[in-house]
Design a protein around this motif. Sequence first.
Motif, PDB file in Angstrom:
ATOM      1  N   THR A 341       0.825  -1.210   0.000  1.00  0.00           N
ATOM      2  CA  THR A 341       0.000   0.000   0.000  1.00  0.00           C
ATOM      3  C   THR A 341       0.857   1.257   0.000  1.00  0.00           C
ATOM      4  O   THR A 341       0.550   2.233  -0.684  1.00  0.00           O
ATOM      5  N   LEU A 342       1.954   1.232   0.756  1.00  0.00           N
ATOM      6  CA  LEU A 342       2.803   2.420   0.837  1.00  0.00           C
ATOM      7  C   LEU A 342       3.559   2.681  -0.454  1.00  0.00           C
ATOM      8  O   LEU A 342       4.036   3.803  -0.672  1.00  0.00           O
ATOM      9  N   ARG A 343       3.694   1.669  -1.320  1.00  0.00           N
ATOM     10  CA  ARG A 343       4.379   1.887  -2.596  1.00  0.00           C
ATOM     11  C   ARG A 343       3.521   2.671  -3.582  1.00  0.00           C
ATOM     12  O   ARG A 343       4.023   3.105  -4.624  1.00  0.00           O
ATOM     13  N   HIS A 344       2.256   2.879  -3.246  1.00  0.00           N
ATOM     14  CA  HIS A 344       1.392   3.675  -4.109  1.00  0.00           C
ATOM     15  C   HIS A 344       1.744   5.148  -3.918  1.00  0.00           C
ATOM     16  O   HIS A 344       1.596   5.700  -2.818  1.00  0.00           O
ATOM     17  N   PRO A 345       2.234   5.855  -4.950  1.00  0.00           N
ATOM     18  CA  PRO A 345       2.747   7.225  -4.736  1.00  0.00           C
ATOM     19  C   PRO A 345       1.682   8.205  -4.273  1.00  0.00           C
ATOM     20  O   PRO A 345       1.952   9.045  -3.400  1.00  0.00           O
ATOM     21  N   ILE A 346       0.467   8.128  -4.836  1.00  0.00           N
ATOM     22  CA  ILE A 346      -0.581   9.072  -4.434  1.00  0.00           C
ATOM     23  C   ILE A 346      -0.954   8.853  -2.969  1.00  0.00           C
ATOM     24  O   ILE A 346      -1.064   9.803  -2.189  1.00  0.00           O
ATOM     25  N   PHE A 347      -1.138   7.601  -2.589  1.00  0.00           N
ATOM     26  CA  PHE A 347      -1.476   7.296  -1.201  1.00  0.00           C
ATOM     27  C   PHE A 347      -0.395   7.795  -0.252  1.00  0.00           C
ATOM     28  O   PHE A 347      -0.682   8.430   0.775  1.00  0.00           O
ATOM     29  N   LEU A 348       0.871   7.545  -0.586  1.00  0.00           N
ATOM     30  CA  LEU A 348       1.963   7.949   0.292  1.00  0.00           C
ATOM     31  C   LEU A 348       2.027   9.466   0.436  1.00  0.00           C
ATOM     32  O   LEU A 348       2.200   9.992   1.544  1.00  0.00           O
ATOM     33  N   LEU A 349       1.877  10.196  -0.670  1.00  0.00           N
ATOM     34  CA  LEU A 349       1.961  11.652  -0.611  1.00  0.00           C
ATOM     35  C   LEU A 349       0.763  12.252   0.124  1.00  0.00           C
ATOM     36  O   LEU A 349       0.915  13.232   0.872  1.00  0.00           O
ATOM     37  N   VAL A 350      -0.421  11.685  -0.064  1.00  0.00           N
ATOM     38  CA  VAL A 350      -1.589  12.188   0.662  1.00  0.00           C
ATOM     39  C   VAL A 350      -1.416  11.975   2.160  1.00  0.00           C
ATOM     40  O   VAL A 350      -1.711  12.865   2.973  1.00  0.00           O
ATOM     41  N   VAL A 351      -0.921  10.801   2.531  1.00  0.00           N
ATOM     42  CA  VAL A 351      -0.707  10.534   3.958  1.00  0.00           C
ATOM     43  C   VAL A 351       0.354  11.474   4.527  1.00  0.00           C
ATOM     44  O   VAL A 351       0.214  11.997   5.641  1.00  0.00           O
ATOM     45  N   LEU A 352       1.424  11.727   3.772  1.00  0.00           N
ATOM     46  CA  LEU A 352       2.457  12.650   4.250  1.00  0.00           C
ATOM     47  C   LEU A 352       1.904  14.067   4.406  1.00  0.00           C
ATOM     48  O   LEU A 352       2.249  14.771   5.364  1.00  0.00           O
ATOM     49  N   SER A 353       1.064  14.491   3.474  1.00  0.00           N
ATOM     50  CA  SER A 353       0.458  15.813   3.611  1.00  0.00           C
ATOM     51  C   SER A 353      -0.445  15.882   4.832  1.00  0.00           C
ATOM     52  O   SER A 353      -0.450  16.883   5.570  1.00  0.00           O
ATOM     53  N   MET A 578      -3.394   5.026  11.394  1.00  0.00           N
ATOM     54  CA  MET A 578      -2.288   4.549  12.198  1.00  0.00           C
ATOM     55  C   MET A 578      -1.053   5.425  12.003  1.00  0.00           C
ATOM     56  O   MET A 578      -0.374   5.816  12.964  1.00  0.00           O
ATOM     57  N   LEU A 579      -0.737   5.765  10.724  1.00  0.00           N
ATOM     58  CA  LEU A 579       0.416   6.612  10.450  1.00  0.00           C
ATOM     59  C   LEU A 579       0.219   8.020  10.995  1.00  0.00           C
ATOM     60  O   LEU A 579       1.193   8.656  11.450  1.00  0.00           O
ATOM     61  N   LEU A 580      -1.000   8.536  10.948  1.00  0.00           N
ATOM     62  CA  LEU A 580      -1.247   9.860  11.513  1.00  0.00           C
ATOM     63  C   LEU A 580      -0.975   9.874  13.012  1.00  0.00           C
ATOM     64  O   LEU A 580      -0.422  10.846  13.548  1.00  0.00           O
ATOM     65  N   ARG A 581      -1.339   8.799  13.691  1.00  0.00           N
ATOM     66  CA  ARG A 581      -1.070   8.746  15.131  1.00  0.00           C
ATOM     67  C   ARG A 581       0.419   8.606  15.414  1.00  0.00           C
ATOM     68  O   ARG A 581       0.968   9.286  16.286  1.00  0.00           O
ATOM     69  N   VAL A 582       1.092   7.723  14.669  1.00  0.00           N
ATOM     70  CA  VAL A 582       2.499   7.446  14.943  1.00  0.00           C
ATOM     71  C   VAL A 582       3.387   8.618  14.540  1.00  0.00           C
ATOM     72  O   VAL A 582       4.330   8.980  15.255  1.00  0.00           O
ATOM     73  N   LEU A 583       3.110   9.231  13.397  1.00  0.00           N
ATOM     74  CA  LEU A 583       3.992  10.259  12.849  1.00  0.00           C
ATOM     75  C   LEU A 583       3.569  11.679  13.193  1.00  0.00           C
ATOM     76  O   LEU A 583       4.377  12.607  13.022  1.00  0.00           O
ATOM     77  N   ALA A 584       2.345  11.886  13.654  1.00  0.00           N
ATOM     78  CA  ALA A 584       1.869  13.253  13.903  1.00  0.00           C
ATOM     79  C   ALA A 584       1.407  13.449  15.340  1.00  0.00           C
ATOM     80  O   ALA A 584       2.011  14.214  16.092  1.00  0.00           O
ATOM     81  N   TRP A 585       0.349  12.751  15.741  1.00  0.00           N
ATOM     82  CA  TRP A 585      -0.253  13.045  17.032  1.00  0.00           C
ATOM     83  C   TRP A 585       0.618  12.627  18.210  1.00  0.00           C
ATOM     84  O   TRP A 585       0.500  13.209  19.305  1.00  0.00           O
TER      85      TRP A 585
END
Length: 682
Positions: A341-353, A578-585
Amino acid sequence: MGTEDTCGDKANPESQDSRPSVFHSIKFFVLCHSLLQLAQLMISGYLKSSISTVEKRFGLSSQTSGLLAAFNEVGNTTLIVFVSYFGSRVHRPRMIGYGAILVALAGLLMTLPHFISEPYRYDSTSPVDTPQDSEASLCQPATLAPPPAPSNGSSCSSYTEAKHLALVAIMFMAQTLLGVGSVPIQPFGISYIDDFAHNNNSPLYLGMLFAVTMMGPGMAYGLGGLMLSLYVDINRMPEGGINLTSKDPRWVGAWWLGFLISAGVVALAATPYFFFPRAMPKEKHELHIQRRVFSIVRKSEDSSPEQSPESSKKKEGLAQIAPDLTVIQFIKVFPSVLLRTLRHPIFLLVVLSQVCLSSMAAGMATFLPKFLERQFSITASYANVLIGCLSFPSAIMGIVVGGILVKRLHLGPMRCSVLCLLGALSCLFLSLPLFFMGCPTHQIAGIIHQPGAQPELELLPDCMERCNCPSDDFNPLCDPSARVEYLTPCHAGCTSRVVQEAPGKSQVLYTNCSCVMRGNTVSAGSCESACSHLVLPFMVLIGLSAAMACVTHTPSFMLILRGVKKEDKTLAVGIQFMLLRVLAWMPSPVIHGSAIDTTCVYWAQSCGRRAVCRYYDHDLLRNRFIGIQFFFKTGSLVCFALILAILRKQDKEEGTKVVACHDLQQQLLASGPEKKPEEFRV
């Protein structure tokens, strides 16, 4: 209710119709769940509204308080993935009820440090058996005054330090339990509504649920504004009362009372969940206001290419097989699907934003009240009222406007990315004036000397050389004519104290102050900020910036849903949160707290260790706090720009493929029937 755990609840609706119950109504469940999530978000966000008060009460740095605020995400993150995929095997309403009871117990545990600790003493120099703000902080001749107690004296025994660590550990444990108890509430509630509501009513119910629950954080700040206007020891006031107002920097509000009220509300909201069945008859009737809208949606979905027979038969996705997996099998298969799932560029960039925007929001929600207190010299209560009335309504409005634009304009992925880019760009521009809305720290005798200040206003040794001032005392007073603040009356050379009684309040004045150049009388309390009138324009810009950032919420979510495979959508959303919690909150409050600590110019000492910060460099505090926000906003803008560039590139490639396919078909027709179509399959 004896048959609620059997499959007959869903298979035989006639048995339920014979004895109708309000607990078999999905509408009543939506109402109960809205109230529960409202209360749960209120208790989760309440600590952020009282973060500066907790720092002063227990002597915590901003880094430690930021870690405390982020600790409820630890228990939540470790369990949310498993709950999302194995929740169908349990009684979901009861699990929601158990989680809510755990949240209420965690709220009660947060209040425990208040009841087991000693009463708050804002005057550390006065003996315990005497009234606070006594003559102990006045200038006394060194020959008459007792020697100041060393910082590692009898009051700093190993028992005292162990008790302080135990109080802090209790709060960290309560925050962890708060996160664990919150795990089943939202995912189980959403899936329960989606399973038993009418297919066309489910989006309306979920929209109503989110609309109500988004008011939870705003209500938390409103509750904090009310509770912090009360004195912390309102249940054990000292005899004779206190000579302290909410504007005094030593004021500590009743932070614990908000947790007590919120825990009671959560416990009441959890009660109905123990009476809901495991399964109820699916709702038969569609709401009239939804029929026309969803008839159009169904037509568009029926004509969508996603409903092909191949995609409907494809069941390899983790979302389909997860309920049949054991925990060990799920742990083994999860990393490979996560990497895919993370190899999908659009998904990865949206999650990073979204990580950038969530980091900005987490830092702002945690430390904006403290920033307003320090930068504009307002009370903690007023700061919470401003945030609750301006920031959160603006954020809710931004989310609503973003959803309306996506629906009304029928935005595809390309236009969704353009909307996200415009929202991030507007948010960035609105942040620029914030760097210049503030004032430098006023002069504090012996600590800060402004370059333009007069030399005679400095703390001269000869004006207090006859005094024996304690090193760890903090009882500020202000000389308004010169805008100079002194740490204690002793540091100002004051030898007497006068209390002026007035209806409803009393004012403390110090006289015979040898270090005060213009007049010998000064008032107790810190000096007012010269920029306090800028707090409302500042909050208006903060609200507009939050609204522009929240406009990107719905279109960015649609980019995820439309950018991944159908069988991976559920997993993609779970990975996103999950990534929002681990990397942001989790890290963002700690990052903001650490940056705030670097701007401190005077630390209070407690038993030889650094405790709470007394004074900050206001210019440095503003530049670093707003600068971190600006950094995260720039990161989201870059991510959305890359998404738009990738989508444009993909659009051009698809156009090229269509042209090439058309050319091949023309060649096939021109070459005759001797060539097989399979050779030109694209």
